[in-house]
Each structure stands twice: as C-alpha cells, then as structure tokens.
Design a protein around this motif. Structure first.
Motif, mmCIF file in Angstrom:
data_model
loop_
_atom_site.group_PDB
_atom_site.id
_atom_site.type_symbol
_atom_site.label_atom_id
_atom_site.label_comp_id
_atom_site.label_asym_id
_atom_site.label_seq_id
_atom_site.Cartn_x
_atom_site.Cartn_y
_atom_site.Cartn_z
ATOM 1 N N VAL A 103 14.053 2.121 4.994
ATOM 2 C CA VAL A 103 13.587 1.855 6.354
ATOM 3 C C VAL A 103 13.549 3.117 7.212
ATOM 4 N N ARG B 45 20.556 0.613 2.826
ATOM 5 C CA ARG B 45 21.675 0.022 2.099
ATOM 6 C C ARG B 45 22.451 1.072 1.311
ATOM 7 N N GLY C 109 7.596 2.352 4.371
ATOM 8 C CA GLY C 109 6.458 1.491 4.062
ATOM 9 C C GLY C 109 5.115 2.187 4.259
ATOM 10 N N GLY C 110 5.025 3.015 5.308
ATOM 11 C CA GLY C 110 3.776 3.720 5.584
ATOM 12 C C GLY C 110 3.379 4.687 4.475
ATOM 13 N N LEU D 171 3.416 4.142 1.354
ATOM 14 C CA LEU D 171 2.668 3.471 0.297
ATOM 15 C C LEU D 171 1.201 3.878 0.411
ATOM 16 N N THR E 209 11.490 -6.446 -2.358
ATOM 17 C CA THR E 209 10.792 -5.631 -1.370
ATOM 18 C C THR E 209 9.409 -5.224 -1.882
ATOM 19 N N VAL F 152 6.932 -8.158 -1.714
ATOM 20 C CA VAL F 152 6.508 -8.434 -0.339
ATOM 21 C C VAL F 152 5.537 -7.343 0.130
ATOM 22 N N LYS G 41 2.030 -7.734 -1.553
ATOM 23 C CA LYS G 41 1.263 -8.860 -1.016
ATOM 24 C C LYS G 41 0.888 -8.634 0.451
ATOM 25 N N THR G 42 1.762 -7.930 1.189
ATOM 26 C CA THR G 42 1.447 -7.612 2.583
ATOM 27 C C THR G 42 0.231 -6.689 2.643
ATOM 28 N N THR H 287 -3.278 -7.576 4.311
ATOM 29 C CA THR H 287 -3.815 -6.757 5.390
ATOM 30 C C THR H 287 -5.240 -6.326 5.063
ATOM 31 N N GLY I 257 4.251 -12.354 1.264
ATOM 32 C CA GLY I 257 3.716 -11.201 1.982
ATOM 33 C C GLY I 257 2.290 -11.419 2.462
ATOM 34 N N PHE J 211 15.360 -5.211 6.722
ATOM 35 C CA PHE J 211 14.905 -4.245 5.717
ATOM 36 C C PHE J 211 13.494 -4.612 5.257
ATOM 37 N N THR J 212 13.355 -5.846 4.781
ATOM 38 C CA THR J 212 12.070 -6.314 4.284
ATOM 39 C C THR J 212 11.014 -6.293 5.402
ATOM 40 N N ASN K 135 10.889 -4.451 8.088
ATOM 41 C CA ASN K 135 10.513 -3.082 8.436
ATOM 42 C C ASN K 135 9.541 -2.508 7.415
ATOM 43 N N VAL K 136 9.822 -2.717 6.130
ATOM 44 C CA VAL K 136 8.935 -2.213 5.077
ATOM 45 C C VAL K 136 7.560 -2.882 5.182
ATOM 46 N N ALA K 137 7.558 -4.208 5.401
ATOM 47 C CA ALA K 137 6.287 -4.941 5.492
ATOM 48 C C ALA K 137 5.457 -4.443 6.664
ATOM 49 N N LYS L 55 5.539 -1.527 8.236
ATOM 50 C CA LYS L 55 5.018 -0.174 8.026
ATOM 51 C C LYS L 55 3.978 -0.158 6.907
ATOM 52 N N THR L 56 4.135 -1.040 5.907
ATOM 53 C CA THR L 56 3.138 -1.128 4.840
ATOM 54 C C THR L 56 1.799 -1.602 5.405
ATOM 55 N N ALA L 57 1.853 -2.622 6.268
ATOM 56 C CA ALA L 57 0.619 -3.150 6.864
ATOM 57 C C ALA L 57 -0.052 -2.084 7.720
#
Lengths: 331, 331
Positions: free
Chosen positions: A162, A170, A197-198, A200, A214, A217, A220-221, A225, B197, B213-214, B216-218, B220-222
């Motif tokens: 994150v 973690r 995440g960005g 990716l 993670t 998710v 699929k996110t 999108t 997702g 956690f999840t 935040n990742v989602a 930023k991924t989007a």
C-alpha cells in the motif's frame, strides 16, 4: 486452434472431450485434421463445480484427461478455458508441485505503457494466502517466466503493497522485502522493493508478486475498469453528430487501442511451480483469446520452461542450504 | 476554493497555513476575501513524514490546526490534500473515534456504468486489516455515506472477495457475510453477499466493503488502468492522418469521456467513523480536484452526516446488545 495452426506449423494438438461432438468440428477444418488427435472423455467440469468435488469424482472429465496427458509426457503443456479452481486442484494432484516449490501460483501477463510490452503478475488466485517464503518463490518463478515469456534477461521484481516506504504494510511483506533483497542477483532478478497498485500499469517493474487474494482482486478490478472505460468511450462517441463523424474517422485508432487493452490478447494465465506447464485461458475466451493462450503455451514448451524453472528453484535451495541468508553471486 | 465559491454562495472557509504566503494569494481573488478566514500555522506536514512522528511533533502544522478547528466546532468538516497517514493519525487523536466505532475507514466514490452514478468503496487505506466486525461497521458507515452523498435510500452492500460463492475466500469474510446478512434490513441496507474486483465497475452494488490493504491496491490499480488506457488512446489517435482527423472530430467525445473517468472528479476520500467529517483530496489534486473535495465536504456538512452516522452506529449497538456474537472487541 485453426487460428494457431495457420500461424505456426510446428504445433500439434491432443484434444480431450466428447468425440461425437469434437470429430465433426475438427473434420470441418482441413488444416486441423492432420495435426489434431482426439481423446474421448465423456464428462466435463462445470464452471461452478467445487474443486474438492471434482478431485473426488472428476476422473472421467476432459480436464482430468488433459492433465493426465501432460503427466504421461504425451504433451509438454495443457491449455484449458475451464473452472480455474478445479484445474488447479487436478493439476496439483496429477502433475504435483515441482521439487522445492511450497505453493504453486497463477501468473498473468499485464499490459505496460511501452508499445507491446507486458509485465508478469502473480499470484492472481491459486492460493488466497502467501507468507514471505511464498512471495520469494513467486519472485523466482515470475522472473523465470518473464525471462522465457517476455525475453527480459534480468527482470525487475517488486512486491505489491500500500506504499513504497519500507515500513508500510503487513509484517509478512516486510519480511519478504528482506528475503528478496538478499536473493535477488543470485537468483536472476533485480529487486525493486515495494510497488503500489498504480505500478501494475507502470514501466518501473517487470514482475509483481502478491498473495492470490490481492492479485485476484487487482486483476478483476483492472479488467472491470477497462471495460467500464470502453463503455463510456462508446457512449461518448455516439453522443453527437460531430462525434459520430469523429468515431468513423477514429475507427482505426480504436481498433489499435482495443488490440492493446484487449484482455483476450493477454489472456493466458499460467500455473507456475508444477511438474509440467498449464495455461489457463479465460472462461469467456473466443478464438482470439484461445489462440493467445495456445501461443503462450507453445513458447513455454519450446523454451523448456518447466525444466529451467525447476533448476532455478533447486539452485536457490542449494545455495541457501549451507549459507542461510547470504547473497549468492554479485554479478 | 475560488471555483467552489463561484458555484456555492453558502460556503465559508477557514484556511490554515503560513499567513505570509496565504494572505496575498487570497487577496488576489476578490470573491474569496469576504468568505475566507486565515489562521496562521508556521509548519506543514511533508508528504513522506511518518504518521507516528507527526503525532508527536506536528502540533505547529497546518494539518494539526485544521483538525483542531473541526474539534473546536468552528467548522463542521475538514478538507486536506496532504499525507493520508498523518491526516488519519491526527484526526484519530483530535476528533477521536465516534462512540461505538472500532475502526474508522476511508471511503471513496467510484464511477459506475450508469451515467453520472457512483458507488462507495471502503476501506481504501485507513487500516490494512479488517475483521468481520469491522467489515460490518464499514457496511453501516458506507451505507449511510451512500444515502447522504449519493441519495440512495437503501444501498446494496457487498463484500469484496475472490468469488461470489459462499465458500470462497478467507474465514473472516465468511463471518462478515453472515453478520451483514443478519444486520442488513434493520441497519438500512440490502446485503448482496460477495462481489468481485470486476464489480467495482458494475451496477450490481452501491457499497463495497473490504480491508484497507485490498481497497488501497484496488483503488490504485483502477486509477493506473485508467491512465494507461488514456495514454494508449492518445497514442492511437496520433498514429495516422485519418485518426488525427478523427481525433479532431472526436474531441468533444473525449472531453465527455474524461469528465466521467477523471479521478479528480471523484476525488474526495472521506474518513468515516470520527467525531467530525474529514475529506481527503489527492496529493496531486488541481483546482478541479480540490473543488470536488470541497463540494463533497459541503454536502456532508449540510446533511448532518456525522450526527446521522453516530445515531446509526448507536442504534445497531443497542439492537444487538442482548444478542450474542456481534460487536466483539477486535484491536
């Protein structure tokens, strides 16, 4: 298959399923008749079947037969569009984990900003948990996949978190960060630390490791999108007469765009860490999608992927047996 | 601020920061001089400051002063573009958790396929862990936010998971699924079970709850995916002379598209579960982004969001006081 056969004359297929259905379909395509062998399997694994049930009662399904064919050495790699959980469960049972691998992973190719370039992301759903050790193995396996699948000699590996600061996330991720830092050079990759995440969608990393929850998710996110934006774009294009004219002119651009973000083209999820390669295509994949999955499977088989990966894992284990926590080569 | 002031004549601001810098900036904008009060704060919280340090040494910063202003009741809501972790830490300290709330959360508005519609997603980063109890509180808080912020009377709430089947995912998610099922109607939302997702971009749910956690990742991924596609689109549009002409015509469409997917317009992350409202805008936000955050803050203040939410949480707690097995203390 016909699409793949036209593009690649070294390829051969063993197809598993109901012979009465498959036979006439194959017979219709003259380019396939000589290179396809049909092996009859009376049943199929449904998309909503529980993996544990399939493992107990699925011996007559085409999925089971396909993985047995790989197990027997009749084919170097399996391609399936079916139920991911069941495929993983049968693959674990028939092909078994490669020596030294604690937890196999599913890896996907993710589009990157540079034209035609991709990165490897794993695990996207083989197991919802991943400890630090698992993430290290994902790094070694993902780097090998990037080397053979993408031709990147020293892949840059990052851990999904994150934030990029060392104190973030973690405790298991902080442990993994140290393990990867120590392993990196000797195990054939460059460690870039934490990514977000960005990243990716960025060009800063070639392999991203994360737990299967993670990763699933995130995958699929991103797909959601992309399809949301496609929908908005279509709608926006149809809005006025000017934009309709624009859409007409922009058609080629849009096709080119679609080619880049089309999930079917980066379709092949790959099971890493088994004795034999398994490529999982999307359930909803059409000819383009399946062809992409087959192409990937062929590249991996040709490159001797499973064998090379097994050597990497074994070599990491050997190096760290005598000298716990030291760095290997400093090449 | 000027943008918000032009659109909304009920709004007033208290701005915290270096008076010597702020004074001339405000003086330049005639529409602001009467509605802005400047309160001097000599220091700022840097974007990479550790939250724990800021809590110890940050009393002279503008962020601290801003939250103190809300604590004192001089303003109903705070807006900040700064360091999220520090903002959360100071907000926890100054505003404190609302009665009955175990773990505050950050919620964002996420675009949905229907024109102009959004959904609420939380937690996107207040805490990297969330137990079943926390997810239930996120559901109640998220539903209230959807009611006031989006005008949805009975929001549909789902739990983010790696599949929609009941046996999927972590045990804590299965527990949360049961808690939400039991709470739903009485606590003002409809429970839709697990979502994936891909549903972040779907129309099947109004509130999605997940651990920070999840989430935040989602998020930023989007955002990363959207900006990746924007880049591809621009490139594709510039590729040939035909598509350049197309691009010219398509300009209005693209602007319309940008308005829909522009992260600045759905910019306001909101801290839920504190005694007072805090809206977090992106660090890189420009005038459009900050204006969106201010608009959201205004709507929440006007709707008496914090008070209504406190009542909801209290009423849930009362209802379930006698019933065993809810509202356990996590921490």
């Amino acid at each position: 298959m016909a699409k793949s056969a036209r593009k690649n004359d070294e390829i051969r297929f063993i197809v598993h399923g109901d012979e009465a259905i498959l036979q006439p379909l194959i017979a219709k395509r003259r380019e396939l008749t000589d290179i396809v062998e049909i092996r009859h399997a009376p049943d199929v694994v449904s998309m909503d079947a529980k993996p544990s049930r399939v493992v107990r009662n699925g011996k007559t399904t085409s999925m089971w037969a396909t993985l047995q064919t790989v197990e027997a050495g009749d084919a170097p790699v399996a391609v399936s569009c079916g139920n991911t959980g069941a495929l993983m469960a049968i693959a674990m049972l028939r092909l078994r984990k490669a020596p030294g691998v604690d937890r196999p992973a599913i890896a996907v190719l993710w589009p990157s900003p540079r034209a035609g370039s991709h990165k490897v992301v794993l695990d996207v759903g083989a197991d919802i948990r991943a400890e630090a050790d698992n993430l290290l193995q994902y790094a070694i396996m993902g780097a090998e996949y990037a080397r053979i699948g993408l031709g990147i000699d020293m892949p840059r590996v990052g851990i999904l978190n994150v934030g990029t600061e060392e104190h973030k996330g973690r405790p298991s991720l902080q442990d993994a960060n140290k393990l990867l830092e120590a392993a990196a050079q000797g195990d054939g990759f460059t460690h870039v630390g934490f990514v977000e995440g960005g990243d990716l969608a960025s060009d800063t990393v070639d392999v991203i490791v994360t737990d299967g929850f993670t990763g699933n998710v995130a995958l699929k996110t991103a797909e959601g999108t992309a399809s949301l934006i496609r929908g908005f774009l279509k709608e926006a294009m149809m809005h006025t007469i000017f934009s309709r004219i624009g859409a007409l002119f922009a058609l080629t651009s849009l096709r080119r765009l679609q080619k880049r973000v089309d999930p079917r083209r980066v379709n092949g999820g790959v099971f890493l860490g088994l004795n034999g390669a398994v490529v999982k295509s999307h359930g909803g994949a059409d000819a383009t999608g399946v062809s992409a999955a087959i192409k990937l499977a062929f590249t991996m088989a040709k490159g001797g992927f499973s064998e090379t990966l097994a050597q990497r894992i074994a070599s990491h284990a050997t190096k760290h047996e005598d000298a716990p926590k030291t760095q290997g080569d400093t090449a």
